[in-house]
Design an enzyme around this catalytic site. Structure first.
Site, PDB file in Angstrom:
ATOM      1  N   CYS A 109       0.812  -1.230   0.000  1.00  0.00           N
ATOM      2  CA  CYS A 109       0.000   0.000   0.000  1.00  0.00           C
ATOM      3  C   CYS A 109       0.842   1.276   0.000  1.00  0.00           C
ATOM      4  CB  CYS A 109      -0.940   0.000   1.198  1.00  0.00           C
ATOM      5  SG  CYS A 109      -2.066  -1.390   1.172  1.00  0.00           S
ATOM      6  N   ASN A 146     -10.157  -0.112  -0.222  1.00  0.00           N
ATOM      7  CA  ASN A 146      -8.696  -0.001  -0.173  1.00  0.00           C
ATOM      8  C   ASN A 146      -8.129  -0.558  -1.480  1.00  0.00           C
ATOM      9  OD1 ASN A 146      -5.968  -0.357   0.277  1.00  0.00           O
ATOM     10  ND2 ASN A 146      -6.190  -1.172   2.348  1.00  0.00           N
ATOM     11  N   HIS A 164      -3.424   7.335   1.964  1.00  0.00           N
ATOM     12  CA  HIS A 164      -3.798   5.987   1.534  1.00  0.00           C
ATOM     13  C   HIS A 164      -5.149   5.676   2.177  1.00  0.00           C
ATOM     14  CE1 HIS A 164      -4.018   1.815   0.840  1.00  0.00           C
ATOM     15  NE2 HIS A 164      -3.717   1.461   2.076  1.00  0.00           N
TER      16      HIS A 164
HETATM   17  O1  UT7 Z   1      -3.814  -0.973   3.503  1.00  0.00           O
HETATM   18  C1  UT7 Z   1      -2.894  -1.540   4.383  1.00  0.00           C
HETATM   19  C2  UT7 Z   1      -3.220  -1.178   5.744  1.00  0.00           C
HETATM   20  N1  UT7 Z   1      -4.407  -1.871   6.189  1.00  0.00           N
HETATM   21  C3  UT7 Z   1      -5.078  -1.359   7.164  1.00  0.00           C
HETATM   22  O2  UT7 Z   1      -4.738  -0.292   7.586  1.00  0.00           O
HETATM   23  C4  UT7 Z   1      -6.208  -2.135   7.805  1.00  0.00           C
HETATM   24  C5  UT7 Z   1      -6.124  -1.975   9.304  1.00  0.00           C
HETATM   25  N2  UT7 Z   1      -7.140  -2.646  10.046  1.00  0.00           N
HETATM   26  C6  UT7 Z   1      -8.456  -2.295  10.014  1.00  0.00           C
HETATM   27  O3  UT7 Z   1      -8.858  -1.434   9.242  1.00  0.00           O
HETATM   28  C7  UT7 Z   1      -9.404  -2.937  10.998  1.00  0.00           C
HETATM   29  O4  UT7 Z   1      -8.678  -3.660  11.960  1.00  0.00           O
HETATM   30  C8  UT7 Z   1     -10.455  -3.905  10.320  1.00  0.00           C
HETATM   31  C9  UT7 Z   1     -11.449  -3.072   9.520  1.00  0.00           C
HETATM   32  C10 UT7 Z   1      -9.736  -4.882   9.431  1.00  0.00           C
HETATM   33  C11 UT7 Z   1     -11.244  -4.656  11.389  1.00  0.00           C
HETATM   34  O5  UT7 Z   1     -11.862  -3.758  12.284  1.00  0.00           O
HETATM   35  P1  UT7 Z   1     -11.734  -3.973  13.855  1.00  0.00           P
HETATM   36  O6  UT7 Z   1     -12.550  -2.937  14.498  1.00  0.00           O
HETATM   37  O7  UT7 Z   1     -10.281  -4.042  14.194  1.00  0.00           O
HETATM   38  O8  UT7 Z   1     -12.456  -5.366  14.040  1.00  0.00           O
HETATM   39  P2  UT7 Z   1     -11.885  -6.703  14.675  1.00  0.00           P
HETATM   40  O9  UT7 Z   1     -10.918  -7.368  13.760  1.00  0.00           O
HETATM   41  O10 UT7 Z   1     -11.457  -6.424  16.076  1.00  0.00           O
HETATM   42  O11 UT7 Z   1     -13.210  -7.599  14.720  1.00  0.00           O
HETATM   43  C12 UT7 Z   1     -14.337  -7.236  15.538  1.00  0.00           C
HETATM   44  C13 UT7 Z   1     -15.427  -8.249  15.329  1.00  0.00           C
HETATM   45  C14 UT7 Z   1     -14.958  -9.696  15.448  1.00  0.00           C
HETATM   46  O12 UT7 Z   1     -15.968 -10.448  16.098  1.00  0.00           O
HETATM   47  P3  UT7 Z   1     -15.845 -10.803  17.675  1.00  0.00           P
HETATM   48  O13 UT7 Z   1     -14.552 -11.567  17.801  1.00  0.00           O
HETATM   49  O14 UT7 Z   1     -15.802  -9.483  18.368  1.00  0.00           O
HETATM   50  O15 UT7 Z   1     -17.069 -11.591  17.927  1.00  0.00           O
HETATM   51  C15 UT7 Z   1     -14.876 -10.167  14.008  1.00  0.00           C
HETATM   52  O16 UT7 Z   1     -15.073 -11.537  13.866  1.00  0.00           O
HETATM   53  O17 UT7 Z   1     -15.997  -8.128  14.028  1.00  0.00           O
HETATM   54  C16 UT7 Z   1     -16.016  -9.403  13.380  1.00  0.00           C
HETATM   55  N3  UT7 Z   1     -15.848  -9.189  11.954  1.00  0.00           N
HETATM   56  C17 UT7 Z   1     -16.874  -8.957  11.105  1.00  0.00           C
HETATM   57  N4  UT7 Z   1     -18.201  -8.885  11.304  1.00  0.00           N
HETATM   58  C18 UT7 Z   1     -18.969  -8.618  10.240  1.00  0.00           C
HETATM   59  C19 UT7 Z   1     -14.670  -9.142  11.243  1.00  0.00           C
HETATM   60  N5  UT7 Z   1     -14.945  -8.877   9.953  1.00  0.00           N
HETATM   61  C20 UT7 Z   1     -16.295  -8.768   9.849  1.00  0.00           C
HETATM   62  C21 UT7 Z   1     -17.145  -8.485   8.767  1.00  0.00           C
HETATM   63  N6  UT7 Z   1     -18.473  -8.414   9.010  1.00  0.00           N
HETATM   64  N7  UT7 Z   1     -16.704  -8.256   7.525  1.00  0.00           N
END
Ligand code: UT7
Length: 324
Positions: A114, A281, A251
């Site tokens: 990225c 993204n 980005h």
């Molecule tokens: O471009 C390169 C750089 N990339 C980035 O900068 C990405 C950085 N990371 C992020 O943007 C975020 O961490 C994400 C958008 C990927 C995830 O958001 P988050 O707030 O960190 O969520 P999480 O991974 O902590 O997941 C929270 C919950 C989980 O469920 P439990 O364990 O709390 O029951 C996941 O299983 O959300 C669940 N979950 C989803 N639910 C519905 C994860 N993906 C999804 C989904 N739909 N697509």
């Protein structure tokens, strides 16, 4: 007098097909509400058969050349930032060179995920200021839809396809921060984090392309810290303060990352160009796609200061400050 790299033209290309959050909810267990709340993404473009990193790159490059009122023959270096090349080799940049009908100069790809566009602009600036190139096409082009695991809801909802390009040309300035062109570039990497955001395949290991894997929360944490730090470093090295910057073109990974870094630097949100709601993204393509949108709709004007920044797999991160 000192040599400067002036951004003379911008262009972009997007696949025709749009996939909304509602569409993606039919593929994996997710919802529009979750995706919008956690990321800010509402839709992304997905390449159809025949639309590839190469074809998108060429379309964006032609538009950037038209915008700069230059011809392909004026270009003496082509840099393509991509993690999703049409082929393992040769470089997508040489394929773009062929399609543009350019037979002189040099062409190569840059792999910084990225951060690829920021790395590419930094390389272009060094080539120009070192006198080794006069007119450089820097392209970010990606088809991440082809390396996503469409069964993994934690990653497949985040990414999209597209390309953006700029033409960077040698010009002269006084060597002060009032000059037109690129004023500062800073790039960094820290290989301790190679497994936090990676693709689980490759020619020399699995002999396959592999799928994108990410520890989202870990990447998020580092993103806010690293981006805020490199933005502050770049602005300070140019002898400026955040309030001097007219536009931030980040980005486009996650709206919460943009808001978090803006808060750290005291930047108001109306100075941030945001396209991730419509593009998702697009990795190395996301900055030039956003730049093109803001130049063409008249937000970014000649003489204004624009700060571009990115963070990606590796980890890699960096920022480029330019006066348009
Ligand atoms: O471009 C390169 C750089 N990339 C980035 O900068 C990405 C950085 N990371 C992020 O943007 C975020 O961490 C994400 C958008 C990927 C995830 O958001 P988050 O707030 O960190 O969520 P999480 O991974 O902590 O997941 C929270 C919950 C989980 O469920 P439990 O364990 O709390 O029951 C996941 O299983 O959300 C669940 N979950 C989803 N639910 C519905 C994860 N993906 C999804 C989904 N739909 N697509």
């Amino acid at each position: 007098m000192s040599l400067r790299s002036a951004i003379e033209g911008v262009g972009s290309a997007l696949p025709k097909r749009i996939m909304t959050n509602a569409d993606i909810s039919k593929i994996v267990d997710t919802s529009d509400e979750w995706i919008v709340e956690r990321t800010g993404i509402k839709a992304r473009h997905i390449a159809a058969e025949g639309e590839t990193t190469r074809t998108l790159a060429v379309e964006a490059a032609r538009k950037a050349l038209d915008h700069a009122k230059l011809a392909p023959g004026d270009i003496d270096l082509i840099i393509v930032a991509t993690s999703t090349p049409d082929k393992t080799f040769p470089a997508t940049a040489t394929q773009v060179q062929a399609d543009l009908g350019v037979t002189t100069g040099a062409a190569f790809d840059v792999q910084a995920v990225c951060s690829g566009f920021v790395y590419g602009l930094t390389i272009a600036d060094n080539f120009i200021r070192g006198g080794q190139a006069k007119c450089v096409l820097v392209i970010g082009s990606e088809t991440f839809s082809r390396i996503l695991d469409w069964n993994d809801r934690t990653t497949c909802v985040l990414f999209g396809d597209g390309a953006g390009a700029v033409v960077v040309r040698a010009s002269t300035g006084l060597g002060t921060n009032q000059d037109r062109g690129i004023l500062q570039c800073q790039i960094h990497s820290d290989g301790r984090y190679v497994d936090k955001l990676h693709v689980d395949g490759g020619p020399s290991t699995t002999k396959t392309v592999g799928h994108l894997r990410m520890e989202g929360r870990e990447v998020f944490k580092h993103a806010v810290t690293n981006i805020a730090s490199v933005m502050a470093e770049t602005i300070a090295k140019a002898g400026l303060v955040p309030a001097d910057i007219d536009w931030f073109v980040p980005h486009q990974a996650n709206r919460r990352i943009l808001e978090g870094t803006a808060r750290k630097l005291g930047i108001s949100e109306d100075r941030i160009v945001i396209t991730l709601d419509q593009h998702g993204n697009t990795s190395a393509a996301s900055i030039p796609l956003a730049l093109d949108a803001a130049v063409r709709d008249g937000r970014i004007k000649k003489g204004q200061l624009v700060l571009m920044e990115a963070m990606g797999g590796g980890f890699t991160w960096g920022a480029v400050l330019a006066r348009f």
